[in-house]
Design a protein around this motif. Structure first.
Motif, PDB file in Angstrom:
ATOM      1  N   ASP A 111     -23.461  15.282 -42.179  1.00 32.56           N
ATOM      2  CA  ASP A 111     -22.701  15.847 -43.284  1.00 32.56           C
ATOM      3  C   ASP A 111     -23.089  17.294 -43.575  1.00 32.56           C
ATOM      4  N   GLN A 112     -24.287  17.706 -43.168  1.00 33.88           N
ATOM      5  CA  GLN A 112     -24.774  19.052 -43.456  1.00 33.88           C
ATOM      6  C   GLN A 112     -24.964  19.833 -42.160  1.00 33.88           C
ATOM      7  N   SER A 113     -24.830  21.140 -42.265  1.00 39.39           N
ATOM      8  CA  SER A 113     -25.139  22.027 -41.147  1.00 39.39           C
ATOM      9  C   SER A 113     -26.652  22.267 -41.123  1.00 39.39           C
ATOM     10  N   ILE A 114     -27.114  22.937 -40.083  1.00 40.84           N
ATOM     11  CA  ILE A 114     -28.530  23.302 -40.013  1.00 40.84           C
ATOM     12  C   ILE A 114     -28.897  24.165 -41.216  1.00 40.84           C
ATOM     13  N   GLU A 115     -28.045  25.147 -41.524  1.00 36.46           N
ATOM     14  CA  GLU A 115     -28.312  26.021 -42.667  1.00 36.46           C
ATOM     15  C   GLU A 115     -28.335  25.232 -43.966  1.00 36.46           C
ATOM     16  N   ASP A 116     -27.343  24.374 -44.191  1.00 36.84           N
ATOM     17  CA  ASP A 116     -27.276  23.599 -45.437  1.00 36.84           C
ATOM     18  C   ASP A 116     -28.485  22.688 -45.604  1.00 36.84           C
ATOM     19  N   TRP A 117     -28.922  22.057 -44.508  1.00 39.19           N
ATOM     20  CA  TRP A 117     -30.088  21.176 -44.579  1.00 39.19           C
ATOM     21  C   TRP A 117     -31.306  21.966 -45.047  1.00 39.19           C
ATOM     22  N   PHE A 162     -38.762  34.754 -24.344  1.00 39.19           N
ATOM     23  CA  PHE A 162     -37.845  35.332 -25.318  1.00 39.19           C
ATOM     24  C   PHE A 162     -38.439  35.268 -26.708  1.00 39.19           C
ATOM     25  N   THR A 163     -37.908  36.106 -27.584  1.00 42.06           N
ATOM     26  CA  THR A 163     -38.207  36.043 -29.007  1.00 42.06           C
ATOM     27  C   THR A 163     -36.884  36.023 -29.750  1.00 42.06           C
ATOM     28  N   ILE A 164     -36.905  35.403 -30.910  1.00 42.26           N
ATOM     29  CA  ILE A 164     -35.718  35.339 -31.757  1.00 42.26           C
ATOM     30  C   ILE A 164     -36.179  35.092 -33.187  1.00 42.26           C
ATOM     31  N   ALA A 165     -35.476  35.662 -34.138  1.00 40.72           N
ATOM     32  CA  ALA A 165     -35.777  35.428 -35.548  1.00 40.72           C
ATOM     33  C   ALA A 165     -34.962  34.232 -36.030  1.00 40.72           C
ATOM     34  N   SER A 166     -35.569  33.445 -36.920  1.00 38.12           N
ATOM     35  CA  SER A 166     -34.894  32.243 -37.422  1.00 38.12           C
ATOM     36  C   SER A 166     -35.112  32.081 -38.920  1.00 38.12           C
ATOM     37  N   HIS A 167     -34.032  31.748 -39.604  1.00 34.36           N
ATOM     38  CA  HIS A 167     -34.110  31.378 -41.015  1.00 34.36           C
ATOM     39  C   HIS A 167     -34.381  29.876 -41.152  1.00 34.36           C
ATOM     40  N   THR A 168     -34.290  29.148 -40.043  1.00 32.44           N
ATOM     41  CA  THR A 168     -34.322  27.678 -40.066  1.00 32.44           C
ATOM     42  C   THR A 168     -35.297  27.130 -39.025  1.00 32.44           C
ATOM     43  N   PRO A 169     -36.598  27.389 -39.182  1.00 35.56           N
ATOM     44  CA  PRO A 169     -37.542  27.013 -38.130  1.00 35.56           C
ATOM     45  C   PRO A 169     -37.968  25.543 -38.101  1.00 35.56           C
ATOM     46  N   HIS A 170     -37.580  24.741 -39.083  1.00 38.66           N
ATOM     47  CA  HIS A 170     -37.967  23.321 -39.048  1.00 38.66           C
ATOM     48  C   HIS A 170     -37.099  22.577 -38.026  1.00 38.66           C
ATOM     49  N   PRO A 171     -37.695  22.008 -36.992  1.00 34.24           N
ATOM     50  CA  PRO A 171     -36.925  21.299 -35.953  1.00 34.24           C
ATOM     51  C   PRO A 171     -36.584  19.868 -36.390  1.00 34.24           C
ATOM     52  N   PHE A 172     -35.535  19.732 -37.177  1.00 40.43           N
ATOM     53  CA  PHE A 172     -35.267  18.472 -37.861  1.00 40.43           C
ATOM     54  C   PHE A 172     -34.174  17.625 -37.214  1.00 40.43           C
ATOM     55  N   MET A 173     -33.287  18.205 -36.450  1.00 41.95           N
ATOM     56  CA  MET A 173     -32.078  17.506 -35.997  1.00 41.95           C
ATOM     57  C   MET A 173     -32.253  16.995 -34.575  1.00 41.95           C
ATOM     58  N   ARG A 174     -32.261  15.692 -34.408  1.00 41.52           N
ATOM     59  CA  ARG A 174     -32.370  15.090 -33.085  1.00 41.52           C
ATOM     60  C   ARG A 174     -30.979  14.648 -32.628  1.00 41.52           C
TER      61      ARG A 174
END
Length: 159
Positions: free
Chosen positions: A144-150, A16-28
């Motif tokens: 406290d933050q969403s993926i977008e907010d982070w 698959f392919t997908i576009a992302s505004h948030t490519p940093h994999p930060f949330m475990r």
């Protein structure tokens, strides 16, 4: 311009392919669902993608599951490869514009995040020792933050 990400399962039946505004994999996420479905290290990492850009090869080789939570099916719909069992992405009808691929399914080189969230620590397995570094944040449940907010608060949002 969002980043185009490519992903696949282990056996190659699904890509698959997908576009992302948030490519940093930060949330475990250490919750029991993520840990058991896709968490080799005791946690899983999701990325946020734009649903309308999701293109799938081999979609007929995927299986959708909905985990039961408190006796009722979760609204989150998770996709896996029906051939090899690789966790691919999750989608929730409350946010239909977002699809959350598992970072482990992404083949594109992802940027290293400057820090990370460790969430749902109340549910981690006893054998898991979170690797919490300087600058990381830890949460018993949700952050406290969403993926977008982070991403936006760290100037990491890809427009």
């Amino acid at each position: 311009m969002p980043v185009d990400l490519a992903g696949s399962c282990r056996c190659g039946a699904v890509a698959f392919t997908i576009a992302s505004h948030t490519p940093h994999p930060f949330m475990r996420c250490y919750c029991g669902i993520c840990r058991k479905l896709a968490g080799g290290g005791g946690y899983a990492v999701n990325i946020m993608g734009v649903t309308e850009t999701l293109a799938i090869r081999g979609e007929d080789r995927t299986k959708e599951i909905r985990i039961r939570v408190d006796g009722a099916p979760s609204r989150m719909r998770r996709r896996f490869c029906a051939e090899c069992g690789s966790a691919l992405w999750g989608w929730h009808p409350d946010w239909p514009e977002l699809t959350h691929p598992f970072a482990s399914a992404i083949d594109t080189d992802l940027p290293v995040p400057p820090s990370r969230f460790h969430m749902m620590l109340d549910f981690k397995a006893p054998w898991v020792e979170p690797e919490i570094r300087d600058g990381d944040e830890s949460f018993a449940r949700y952050p406290d933050q969403s993926i977008e907010d982070w991403h936006r608060s760290r100037s990491l949002w890809v427009a």
